[in-house]
Design an enzyme around this catalytic site. Structure first.
Site, PDB file in Angstrom:
ATOM      1  N   ARG A   1       2.641   6.527   0.869  1.00 34.54           N
ATOM      2  CA  ARG A   1       1.733   6.000   1.896  1.00 34.54           C
ATOM      3  C   ARG A   1       2.503   5.680   3.179  1.00 34.54           C
ATOM      4  NH1 ARG A   1       0.897   2.187   5.570  1.00 34.54           N
ATOM      5  NH2 ARG A   1       1.822   0.672   4.150  1.00 34.54           N
ATOM      6  N   ASP A   2       3.304   4.656   3.154  1.00 31.64           N
ATOM      7  CA  ASP A   2       4.050   4.258   4.352  1.00 31.64           C
ATOM      8  C   ASP A   2       5.048   5.336   4.762  1.00 31.64           C
ATOM      9  OD1 ASP A   2       4.772   2.570   6.422  1.00 31.64           O
ATOM     10  OD2 ASP A   2       6.250   1.488   5.238  1.00 31.64           O
TER      11      ASP A   2
ATOM     12  N   HIS B   1      10.461  -6.178   3.059  1.00 34.19           N
ATOM     13  CA  HIS B   1      10.275  -4.770   3.421  1.00 34.19           C
ATOM     14  C   HIS B   1      11.147  -4.493   4.646  1.00 34.19           C
ATOM     15  CE1 HIS B   1       7.355  -1.207   3.970  1.00 34.19           C
ATOM     16  NE2 HIS B   1       8.216  -1.120   4.971  1.00 34.19           N
TER      17      HIS B   1
ATOM     18  N   HIS C   1      13.422  -2.030   7.244  1.00 42.10           N
ATOM     19  CA  HIS C   1      13.719  -0.727   7.820  1.00 42.10           C
ATOM     20  C   HIS C   1      15.202  -0.706   8.171  1.00 42.10           C
ATOM     21  CE1 HIS C   1       9.600   1.099   8.891  1.00 42.10           C
ATOM     22  NE2 HIS C   1       9.399   0.121   8.021  1.00 42.10           N
TER      23      HIS C   1
ATOM     24  N   CYS D   1       6.584   3.724  11.735  1.00 44.68           N
ATOM     25  CA  CYS D   1       5.327   3.044  12.031  1.00 44.68           C
ATOM     26  C   CYS D   1       4.756   3.651  13.299  1.00 44.68           C
ATOM     27  CB  CYS D   1       5.524   1.542  12.199  1.00 44.68           C
ATOM     28  SG  CYS D   1       3.994   0.665  12.624  1.00 44.68           S
TER      29      CYS D   1
ATOM     30  N   ASN E   1      11.989   3.616   6.529  1.00 44.38           N
ATOM     31  CA  ASN E   1      12.185   2.539   5.579  1.00 44.38           C
ATOM     32  C   ASN E   1      13.547   2.702   4.926  1.00 44.38           C
ATOM     33  OD1 ASN E   1       9.376   1.283   5.409  1.00 44.38           O
ATOM     34  ND2 ASN E   1       8.911   3.435   5.032  1.00 44.38           N
TER      35      ASN E   1
END
Length: 367
Positions: free
Chosen positions: A47-48, A267, A269, A300, A309
């Site tokens: 997803r991300d 989370h 990056h 993003c 990420n």
């Protein structure tokens, strides 16, 4: 509800409070022991990791990615997003992905949860329509998973932001309005008997407001989401601007507000190469859940310049080297990272993944 913001602010500046959880139905767990070497990695690649890709990715490739990841030992996979294709076209087949998960037995060595973003009631309704057609194909939140082996659990996720500028860019509304909208989604998801995760973006740096993101505001938003019924908060360093001192300050602020380590995931990056050191600081603080993406996929669309990420391969190797147990098959994850980045025709951003594959190749060739 109206009292939570000032309450959180006072708590942050004075003394710890009790847990803010009130509506959540997840089982309350005791405080983390002095040393617990189990670490949970949430795989966000499907997803991300894919949402910002310009190249069209087929449904078959997305499902193949999820199936491969499910075999590696991860316990949670972000699988899709019920958002408007106008804004995130790469997620336009998330309904088909959810249907596939519910209609097929995806092999996995451990019980697995699939997470889907639903930022508004329309997205939640779309997810609920599919779930209502397959009520016996997933494990409800209030059910003992051991009683239904082989069936997946499901999770709905909502996204907030730690700064007003990012909230306007990402959600087209201010923070307060976004939280009120999420309240309906959260309660709706709980009525569907599924777990809920809340993300807060740009907690350690904003592309529009810079480094000075107020940790008290992050704590306040976290407390509000927990009171609404969210089961876990994922704190996103969306820009990769986080540093050791500010990561420490944020986590101390959350603790002062009475927010438990068990309710937090980090989370990171790796935009500035700080993801692993910030992970170590978080681990030292007692955090045991981290998000990561196979091959370092991701970015993003609303954060200009933010690169991928932190790679799952890098995280698994780093954490295992510290004596932690991720339960992840690193060799299998490295293979997936090489495969999916090749499919996307982009470099593999996992240094560990490339090292694992290189070492294997040398061994196979022999002296």
């Amino acid at each position: 509800m109206a009292t939570i913001a000032p309450l959180a602010r006072r708590a942050i500046r004075r003394m710890p409070l009790r847990s803010f959880r009130s509506f959540a139905t997840a089982t309350e767990t005791p405080s983390t022991p002095a040393f617990d070497n189990r670490v949970r990695l949430v795989e966000v690649g499907p997803r991300d990791g894919l949402q910002n890709e310009k190249k069209a990715i087929s449904l078959d490739t997305k499902i193949d990615l999820i199936q491969r990841l499910a075999k590696t030992g991860v316990t949670t996979i972000e699988a899709g997003s019920f958002v408007s294709p106008k804004w995130v076209p790469q997620m336009n087949n998330s309904s088909e992905i959810l249907e596939y998960i519910l209609q097929n037995d995806i092999p996995s060595p451990v019980p697995i949860t699939y997470s889907f973003l639903a930022p508004n009631l329309k997205g939640l309704a779309n997810a609920n329509h599919i779930l209502s057609q397959h009520p016996s194909s997933f494990v409800p939140e209030d059910t003992d998973r051991s009683a239904q082996p082989g069936k997946p659990a499901l999770e709905i996720a909502v996204f907030a932001a730690a700064t007003e500028s990012f909230s306007q860019k990402n959600l087209n509304c201010d923070i307060s309005t976004s939280l009120q909208r999420f309240k309906e989604v959260i309660h709706g998801a709980k009525a569907m008997n599924v777990r809920v995760r809340g993300y807060i973006s740009v907690v350690l740096g904003c592309p529009f407001e810079g480094y000075d993101v107020d940790p008290h505001k992050v704590a306040e938003i976290s407390a509000t989401l927990l009171e609404m019924g969210v089961d876990e908060i994922s704190l996103g360093d969306t820009t990769g601007m986080g540093t050791v001192p500010r990561t420490k300050a944020l986590l101390k602020c959350l603790t002062a507000a009475g927010i438990r380590n068990e309710d937090i995931a980090m989370h990171f990056h790796d935009t500035y190469g700080q993801a692993l050191v910030n992970t170590a600081i978080s681990l030292e603080h007692g955090i045991r859940t981290f998000d990561s993406s196979v091959g370092g996929l991701g970015g993003c669309p609303y954060s200009p310049g933010a690169t991928g990420n932190v790679a799952t391969e890098n995280m698994a190797y780093f954490l295992e080297s510290l004596g932690m147990d991720t339960g992840i098959d690193l060799d299998a994850m490295a293979d997936i990272g090489a495969w999916i980045t090749s499919e996307l025709e982009k470099p593999n951003d996992s240094s560990v993944g490339k090292a694992v594959l290189g070492a294997r190749s040398r061994t196979q060739k022999g002296p």
